[in-house]
Motif scaffolding. Sequence first.
Motif, short mmCIF file in Angstrom:
data_model
loop_
_atom_site.label_atom_id
_atom_site.label_comp_id
_atom_site.label_asym_id
_atom_site.label_seq_id
_atom_site.Cartn_x
_atom_site.Cartn_y
_atom_site.Cartn_z
N MET A 1 135.98 -3.80 121.59
CA MET A 1 136.74 -3.21 120.50
C MET A 1 137.50 -2.00 121.04
SD MET A 1 135.40 -1.72 116.85
CE MET A 1 134.97 -3.31 116.22
N ARG A 2 138.75 -1.91 120.69
CA ARG A 2 139.58 -0.78 121.12
C ARG A 2 139.24 0.46 120.33
NH1 ARG A 2 145.13 -3.27 120.16
NH2 ARG A 2 145.39 -1.17 119.41
N ALA A 3 139.51 1.62 120.94
CA ALA A 3 139.19 2.90 120.29
C ALA A 3 139.93 3.06 118.96
CB ALA A 3 139.52 4.05 121.23
N GLU B 1 138.23 0.92 116.36
CA GLU B 1 136.95 1.52 115.98
C GLU B 1 137.16 2.70 115.03
OE1 GLU B 1 133.50 3.91 118.30
OE2 GLU B 1 134.10 1.99 119.18
N ARG B 2 138.17 3.50 115.31
CA ARG B 2 138.50 4.65 114.45
C ARG B 2 138.87 4.18 113.05
NH1 ARG B 2 143.27 6.85 113.08
NH2 ARG B 2 143.26 9.00 112.36
N LEU B 3 139.72 3.16 112.98
CA LEU B 3 140.13 2.64 111.67
C LEU B 3 138.95 2.04 110.92
CD1 LEU B 3 143.61 1.03 112.46
CD2 LEU B 3 143.12 3.13 111.20
N GLU B 4 138.07 1.38 111.64
CA GLU B 4 136.88 0.81 111.01
C GLU B 4 135.99 1.91 110.43
OE1 GLU B 4 133.11 -1.61 112.64
OE2 GLU B 4 135.06 -2.52 113.09
N LYS B 5 135.82 3.00 111.17
CA LYS B 5 135.00 4.12 110.68
C LYS B 5 135.65 4.77 109.47
CE LYS B 5 132.58 5.15 114.93
NZ LYS B 5 132.26 6.12 115.95
N LEU B 6 136.96 4.91 109.50
CA LEU B 6 137.66 5.52 108.36
C LEU B 6 137.58 4.61 107.13
CD1 LEU B 6 140.71 7.10 110.20
CD2 LEU B 6 138.82 8.32 109.07
#
Length: 94
Positions: free
Chosen positions: A1-3, A6-11
């Motif tokens: 998974m690209r950074a 991953e950031r969008l998933e966390k948001l």
Amino acid sequence: MRAGDERLEKLAEIAGLATAVADRIFEQQEAGTPIPPELFRMFVRAAQMLLDNELPWPPAVERLVLEFAKRIEGIEPASQDSNVVHLIWPRGNP
């Protein structure tokens, strides 16, 4: 998974959390139950994180922020020992 992914998933998770907390606060307000300060702080932090990342608030979050804004308009600044949540939604005043 690209950074970035991953950031969008966390948001997206934070947006879901903010929505769930907003729904819980509305439920407690409708029941006339005091809102625990921890729940209020969790909501504010999640909403702020979305704002800081330039993401739109989910509808329930926006509705709750607008409700808080209407209720605190014109209230004098609270003293350090007062409970802000009770100032926003006093008991018996839905």
